[in-house]
Design an enzyme around this catalytic site. Structure first.
Site, PDB file in Angstrom:
ATOM      1  N   GLU A  93      -3.483   5.247  12.265  1.00  0.00           N
ATOM      2  CA  GLU A  93      -2.573   5.660  11.186  1.00  0.00           C
ATOM      3  C   GLU A  93      -3.364   5.785   9.889  1.00  0.00           C
ATOM      4  O   GLU A  93      -4.253   4.966   9.624  1.00  0.00           O
ATOM      5  CB  GLU A  93      -1.492   4.580  11.056  1.00  0.00           C
ATOM      6  CG  GLU A  93      -0.474   4.822   9.961  1.00  0.00           C
ATOM      7  CD  GLU A  93       0.444   3.621   9.814  1.00  0.00           C
ATOM      8  OE1 GLU A  93       0.781   2.979  10.829  1.00  0.00           O
ATOM      9  OE2 GLU A  93       0.817   3.314   8.670  1.00  0.00           O
ATOM     10  N   SER A 148       0.878  -1.179   0.000  1.00  0.00           N
ATOM     11  CA  SER A 148       0.000   0.000   0.000  1.00  0.00           C
ATOM     12  C   SER A 148       0.913   1.226   0.000  1.00  0.00           C
ATOM     13  O   SER A 148       1.053   1.923   0.990  1.00  0.00           O
ATOM     14  CB  SER A 148      -0.909  -0.011   1.229  1.00  0.00           C
ATOM     15  OG  SER A 148      -0.161   0.048   2.426  1.00  0.00           O
ATOM     16  N   LYS A 178       9.527   5.253   7.412  1.00  0.00           N
ATOM     17  CA  LYS A 178       9.941   4.099   6.611  1.00  0.00           C
ATOM     18  C   LYS A 178      11.089   4.560   5.722  1.00  0.00           C
ATOM     19  O   LYS A 178      10.866   5.309   4.757  1.00  0.00           O
ATOM     20  CB  LYS A 178       8.787   3.651   5.710  1.00  0.00           C
ATOM     21  CG  LYS A 178       7.563   3.093   6.428  1.00  0.00           C
ATOM     22  CD  LYS A 178       6.415   3.028   5.434  1.00  0.00           C
ATOM     23  CE  LYS A 178       5.279   2.157   5.903  1.00  0.00           C
ATOM     24  NZ  LYS A 178       4.081   2.331   5.027  1.00  0.00           N
ATOM     25  N   ASP A 199      -4.309   0.719  11.493  1.00  0.00           N
ATOM     26  CA  ASP A 199      -3.914   1.438  10.281  1.00  0.00           C
ATOM     27  C   ASP A 199      -4.959   1.122   9.225  1.00  0.00           C
ATOM     28  O   ASP A 199      -4.838   0.119   8.521  1.00  0.00           O
ATOM     29  CB  ASP A 199      -2.513   1.006   9.804  1.00  0.00           C
ATOM     30  CG  ASP A 199      -2.126   1.703   8.507  1.00  0.00           C
ATOM     31  OD1 ASP A 199      -2.889   2.579   8.041  1.00  0.00           O
ATOM     32  OD2 ASP A 199      -1.049   1.375   7.945  1.00  0.00           O
ATOM     33  N   HIS A 214      -3.128  -6.307   2.462  1.00  0.00           N
ATOM     34  CA  HIS A 214      -2.181  -7.278   3.002  1.00  0.00           C
ATOM     35  C   HIS A 214      -2.755  -8.678   3.168  1.00  0.00           C
ATOM     36  O   HIS A 214      -2.067  -9.581   3.656  1.00  0.00           O
ATOM     37  CB  HIS A 214      -1.635  -6.798   4.352  1.00  0.00           C
ATOM     38  CG  HIS A 214      -0.796  -5.561   4.235  1.00  0.00           C
ATOM     39  ND1 HIS A 214      -0.380  -4.839   5.314  1.00  0.00           N
ATOM     40  CD2 HIS A 214      -0.289  -4.926   3.146  1.00  0.00           C
ATOM     41  CE1 HIS A 214       0.345  -3.801   4.910  1.00  0.00           C
ATOM     42  NE2 HIS A 214       0.403  -3.833   3.595  1.00  0.00           N
ATOM     43  N   LYS A 226       6.669  -0.331  14.652  1.00  0.00           N
ATOM     44  CA  LYS A 226       5.622  -1.179  14.082  1.00  0.00           C
ATOM     45  C   LYS A 226       6.334  -2.181  13.195  1.00  0.00           C
ATOM     46  O   LYS A 226       6.925  -1.816  12.179  1.00  0.00           O
ATOM     47  CB  LYS A 226       4.673  -0.281  13.281  1.00  0.00           C
ATOM     48  CG  LYS A 226       3.719  -1.019  12.398  1.00  0.00           C
ATOM     49  CD  LYS A 226       2.698  -0.071  11.813  1.00  0.00           C
ATOM     50  CE  LYS A 226       2.795  -0.032  10.303  1.00  0.00           C
ATOM     51  NZ  LYS A 226       1.580   0.392   9.628  1.00  0.00           N
ATOM     52  N   GLU A 231      -4.831  -2.822   9.084  1.00  0.00           N
ATOM     53  CA  GLU A 231      -4.086  -3.379  10.219  1.00  0.00           C
ATOM     54  C   GLU A 231      -4.774  -3.130  11.558  1.00  0.00           C
ATOM     55  O   GLU A 231      -5.227  -2.018  11.828  1.00  0.00           O
ATOM     56  CB  GLU A 231      -2.686  -2.735  10.288  1.00  0.00           C
ATOM     57  CG  GLU A 231      -1.907  -2.910   9.000  1.00  0.00           C
ATOM     58  CD  GLU A 231      -0.585  -2.142   8.979  1.00  0.00           C
ATOM     59  OE1 GLU A 231      -0.073  -1.771  10.051  1.00  0.00           O
ATOM     60  OE2 GLU A 231      -0.093  -1.915   7.864  1.00  0.00           O
ATOM     61  N   ASP A 233       1.261   8.299   7.381  1.00  0.00           N
ATOM     62  CA  ASP A 233       2.155   7.413   6.625  1.00  0.00           C
ATOM     63  C   ASP A 233       2.155   7.864   5.161  1.00  0.00           C
ATOM     64  O   ASP A 233       3.024   8.636   4.743  1.00  0.00           O
ATOM     65  CB  ASP A 233       1.673   5.960   6.809  1.00  0.00           C
ATOM     66  CG  ASP A 233       2.368   4.954   5.911  1.00  0.00           C
ATOM     67  OD1 ASP A 233       3.404   5.308   5.317  1.00  0.00           O
ATOM     68  OD2 ASP A 233       1.886   3.811   5.795  1.00  0.00           O
ATOM     69  N   GLU A 247       1.940  -9.584   6.985  1.00  0.00           N
ATOM     70  CA  GLU A 247       2.752  -9.138   8.117  1.00  0.00           C
ATOM     71  C   GLU A 247       2.680 -10.115   9.287  1.00  0.00           C
ATOM     72  O   GLU A 247       2.987  -9.768  10.427  1.00  0.00           O
ATOM     73  CB  GLU A 247       2.340  -7.717   8.520  1.00  0.00           C
ATOM     74  CG  GLU A 247       2.578  -6.743   7.367  1.00  0.00           C
ATOM     75  CD  GLU A 247       2.394  -5.282   7.735  1.00  0.00           C
ATOM     76  OE1 GLU A 247       1.880  -4.989   8.826  1.00  0.00           O
ATOM     77  OE2 GLU A 247       2.774  -4.434   6.913  1.00  0.00           O
ATOM     78  N   HIS A 288       8.358  -1.116   9.538  1.00  0.00           N
ATOM     79  CA  HIS A 288       8.706  -2.083   8.491  1.00  0.00           C
ATOM     80  C   HIS A 288       7.856  -1.814   7.245  1.00  0.00           C
ATOM     81  O   HIS A 288       7.009  -0.915   7.243  1.00  0.00           O
ATOM     82  CB  HIS A 288       8.422  -3.499   9.003  1.00  0.00           C
ATOM     83  CG  HIS A 288       6.952  -3.761   9.272  1.00  0.00           C
ATOM     84  ND1 HIS A 288       6.414  -5.014   9.413  1.00  0.00           N
ATOM     85  CD2 HIS A 288       5.892  -2.905   9.422  1.00  0.00           C
ATOM     86  CE1 HIS A 288       5.120  -4.934   9.632  1.00  0.00           C
ATOM     87  NE2 HIS A 288       4.782  -3.674   9.649  1.00  0.00           N
TER      88      HIS A 288
HETATM   89  O1  LIG Z   1       0.803   0.840   5.357  1.00  0.00           O
HETATM   90  C1  LIG Z   1       1.748   0.510   6.060  1.00  0.00           C
HETATM   91  O2  LIG Z   1       1.930   1.110   7.108  1.00  0.00           O
HETATM   92  C2  LIG Z   1       2.747  -0.522   5.614  1.00  0.00           C
HETATM   93  C3  LIG Z   1       3.417  -1.299   6.684  1.00  0.00           C
HETATM   94  O3  LIG Z   1       2.560  -1.918   7.582  1.00  0.00           O
HETATM   95  O4  LIG Z   1       2.279  -1.314   4.578  1.00  0.00           O
HETATM   96  P1  LIG Z   1       3.052  -1.268   3.160  1.00  0.00           P
HETATM   97  O5  LIG Z   1       4.468  -1.632   3.434  1.00  0.00           O
HETATM   98  O6  LIG Z   1       2.310  -2.271   2.316  1.00  0.00           O
HETATM   99  O7  LIG Z   1       2.928   0.129   2.654  1.00  0.00           O
HETATM  100 MG   LIG Z   2       0.371   2.602   6.806  1.00  0.00          MG
END
Ligand SMILES: O=C(O)[C@@H](CO)OP(=O)(O)O
Ligand SMILES: [Mg+2]
Length: 425
Positions: A290, A44, A342, A244, A157, A393, A166, A317, A207, A370
């Site tokens: 989130e 995502s 990230k 999230d 996911h 996280k 999440e 994010d 995850e 992650h």
């Molecule tokens: O959205 C998120 O926060 C992440 C990690 O959990 O997902 P992705 O790495 O798929 O962007």
């Molecule tokens: Mg996110």
């Protein structure tokens, strides 16, 4: 040529936790120390993330090979970094950015750049003979992060009919990091038994959380409450919850509505979605949300922050993509009160640290994260302690790519001994 001069840089293609190709970089110093680092990958992804360079030849790994990024390390980055001082991380990262020359790292690829950037930091720490977290953060780094463990995987996911991506358990009330891991893992095991009893399915998502046949956040959070109690804890005392929703994934730009496509097809404008979050926060010990609004719905984000920002952590994010420019805009507009970090969203270690610094100076929370496609590399664990972020996280308790980070934090906890702290978030 000094002791810490970079002698050789190269890269190879390896696999991530989803079985997709990713890049691993390796660096050797003049004096012989050698280290490597691996790059994770999201599903995502935010539209403003730095570019992950993939080959695009559909006949091989569905176009996901990273041969071009590997070649960029061998042919372009290596000659540029040879002879540079590995202790000068800022200069290394500046050289990488200069060589790339684009805003979004599309020339060299953020995967090529980040792999090298992280490998350089690791080799520098190794050559100095100090732990990576201490090299990155200095002697003040002593805060072990509260784990945000994603135990129910929906959205992009998993195949579960859950629109929110999440659902995390947060053992904030544990006395130490290792106890937090125990509280979390015990709850995860209780959750498995519960899912089995109710015939909801115990298959796992990307995850390492379960991907059960649940179709609403209400059901998911109720189930988590029961699991926490079954494990012998009290929701809201030792263990809290976080979500999230990853709302960019279910935002329909044309109608400016959030559409629950994976479950009951409900549509809501931001104002109703925010009401829904409020209701959930009233019913459950939900302390962090989130991406509660979409990356291009800044109006929705402002509303969310006005309504819930005083009582709940609101983590940006997709909306910030670990980029100081977007964070600055968010701060100015009253968007969110915390940021997800990230490193592969921005592409170098120095820029990651710059964003963390800006967040802290602005009174924003910081959560290291992650990606859904991970590797066994535990760099993130060191970075979380280095930044005294207080929050990480990194998934559930059932896949080695996630556990690798928790295990490394257990080692760091031991290394810090009586000087380590936990739970000051
Ligand atoms: O959205 C998120 O926060 C992440 C990690 O959990 O997902 P992705 O790495 O798929 O962007
Ligand atoms: Mg996110």
């Amino acid at each position: 040529m000094g002791r810490f001069s970079i002698h050789r840089v190269w890269a190879r293609q390896v696999l991530d936790s989803r079985g997709n190709p990713t890049l691993e970089a390796e660096v050797v110093l003049e004096e012989g120390t050698r280290s490597r680092a691996m790059v994770p990958s999201g599903a995502s992804t935010g539209v403003n993330e730095a570019l992950e360079l993939r080959d695009g030849n559909k006949a091989r790994y569905g176009g996901k090979e990273v041969g071009k990024a590997v070649q960029n390390v061998q042919k372009r980055i290596a000659p540029c970094l040879q002879g540079q001082n590995a202790l000068d991380q800022q200069e290394i990262d500046r050289l990488l950015r200069e060589l790339d020359g684009t805003e979004n790292k599309s020339n060299l690829g953020a995967n090529a750049m980040l792999g090298v950037s992280l490998a350089v930091a690791r080799v520098a720490a190794a050559a100095l003979g100090i732990p990576l977290y201490r090299y990155l953060g200095g002697t003040g780094s002593a805060l072990l992060p509260v784990p945000f463990a994603n135990v129910l995987n929906g959205g992009a996911h998993s195949d579960a009919p859950l629109d929110f991506q999440e659902f995390m358990i947060v053992p904030r009330g544990a006395p130490t990091f290792s106890e937090a891991i125990r509280f979390g893992a015990e709850t995860f095991h209780a959750l498995r038994v519960l899912l089995r009893e109710r015939n909801l399915g115990t298959g796992l998502g990307d995850e390492g959380g379960f991907a059960p046949n649940l179709s609403s956040a209400d059901e998911a959070l109720e189930l988590l409450c029961t699991a926490v109690e079954r494990a012998g804890y009290t929701p809201g005392k030792e263990i809290f919850f976080a979500m999230d929703p990853a709302a960019s994934e279910f935002f329909d730009q044309s109608s400016e509505a959030y559409v629950f496509r994976k479950s009951d097809q409900r549509r809501m404008p931001a104002v109703h979605l925010v009401e829904y979050y409020k209701e959930l926060c009233g019913r459950f010990p939900l302390i962090s949300i989130e991406d509660g609004a979409a990356e291009n719905d800044w109006e929705g984000w402002r509303l969310l922050t006005r309504e819930l920002g005083a009582s709940v952590q609101l983590v940006g994010d997709d909306v910030f993509v670990t980029n100081p420019e977007f964070l600055r805009k968010g701060i100015a507009q009253g968007v969110a009160n915390s940021i997800l970090i990230k490193p592969n969203q921005i592409g170098t270690l120095s820029e990651t640290l710059e964003t963390v610094d800006l967040a802290k100076r602005s009174g924003y929370g910081v959560m290291l994260s992650h990606r859904s496609g991970e590797t066994e590399d535990p760099f993130l664990a060191h970075l979380a302690v280095a930044c005294n972020a207080g929050q990480i996280k990194t998934g559930s308790f059932a896949r080695s790519d996630r556990i690798a980070k928790y295990n490394e934090l257990l080692r760091i906890e031991e290394d810090l001994g009586k000087n380590g702290r936990y739970g000051h978030w």
